[in-house]
Design a protein around this motif. Structure first.
Motif, mmCIF file in Angstrom:
data_model
loop_
_atom_site.group_PDB
_atom_site.id
_atom_site.type_symbol
_atom_site.label_atom_id
_atom_site.label_comp_id
_atom_site.label_asym_id
_atom_site.label_seq_id
_atom_site.Cartn_x
_atom_site.Cartn_y
_atom_site.Cartn_z
ATOM 1 N N TYR A 98 0.814 -1.206 0.000
ATOM 2 C CA TYR A 98 0.000 0.000 0.000
ATOM 3 C C TYR A 98 0.849 1.259 0.000
ATOM 4 O O TYR A 98 2.033 1.208 0.292
ATOM 5 C CB TYR A 98 -0.929 0.019 1.223
ATOM 6 N N ILE A 100 0.249 5.897 0.374
ATOM 7 C CA ILE A 100 -0.669 7.025 0.515
ATOM 8 C C ILE A 100 -0.923 7.624 -0.859
ATOM 9 O O ILE A 100 0.000 7.890 -1.612
ATOM 10 C CB ILE A 100 -0.083 8.078 1.461
ATOM 11 N N LEU A 204 -5.760 5.060 1.061
ATOM 12 C CA LEU A 204 -4.730 4.088 0.763
ATOM 13 C C LEU A 204 -4.875 3.555 -0.655
ATOM 14 O O LEU A 204 -5.936 3.610 -1.261
ATOM 15 C CB LEU A 204 -4.796 2.912 1.737
#
Length: 210
Positions: A98, A100, A204
């Motif tokens: 993942y 941001i 995310l």
């Protein structure tokens, strides 16, 4: 390699369009789980920051109740700058990692003419030398709610290594400068909504590993 953006309200279509890849695979059956969160810093003393995960576990909200930078009468020499570091341990579905994608911030500022305020943020995976930074400036003569957002281009996303679990550090900072304003003037900037809380939502993204 396929990137899929996960919005706070659910899974979005492929960032590159489904036709280029012959359709998008379904999202992984497991949920993203935030295992633990630790908040440290002058802007988030113990008991003043909390985290809530969205119903679909694709975003989380950080709530601050005492995140305030100020200058002027009654302010200490260190009050002009406050910061908060969140250390999150995030578990993601097997074969995925993942990063941001975007972050939104809200608060209130009262800046005397001649003063200025700054809100900064940086995002960094532990063990990775890369850091994503953002800075937003506010001029004096401002007395209102403020809102900022950070958007990172897909090519610049910093992903955690596939097959590994790493903590994510999110560092934020508020800074108020007196500038040419009167020494008797009070200027302040806070991450705080009208009901005394600030919600910072971090969305995310998942990247399929090969």
């Amino acid at each position: 390699m396929l990137l899929r953006a996960l919005a706070a309200t659910g899974v979005a279509t492929s960032l590159f369009g489904s036709s280029a890849f012959g359709g998008s695979p379904p999202p992984p059956p497991d949920r993203i789980v935030i295992d633990s969160v630790a908040a440290t810093g002058s802007g988030c003393p113990t008991g003043t920051a909390s985290v809530a995960v969205s119903p679909d576990n694709t975003a989380f909200t950080v709530t601050y109740s005492n995140y305030l930078a100020r200058v002027g009468p009654g302010a200490s020499p260190t009050d002009f700058q406050k910061d908060c570091q969140l250390n999150l341990s995030v578990h993601v579905p097997g074969g995925f990692t993942y990063a941001i994608v975007s972050a939104g911030y809200n608060g209130f500022a009262s800046l005397a003419p001649g003063a200025s305020g700054t809100q900064r943020a940086s995002y960094h995976f532990q063990g990775d030398p890369r850091t994503t930074n953002s800075t937003h400036h506010f001029k004096g003569g401002f007395n209102n709610d403020w809102q900022t957002s950070d958007t990172v281009d897909v090519a610049a996303l910093v992903f955690a290594p596939c097959g590994e679990e790493r903590s994510l550090d999110i560092d934020t900072q508020l800074q108020v400068e007196r500038g040419t304003s009167s020494p008797n003037a009070t200027s302040l900037m806070e991450m705080d909504s009208t009901d005394g809380r600030i919600n910072t939502v971090y969305r995310l993204a998942l990247k399929q590993c090969h």
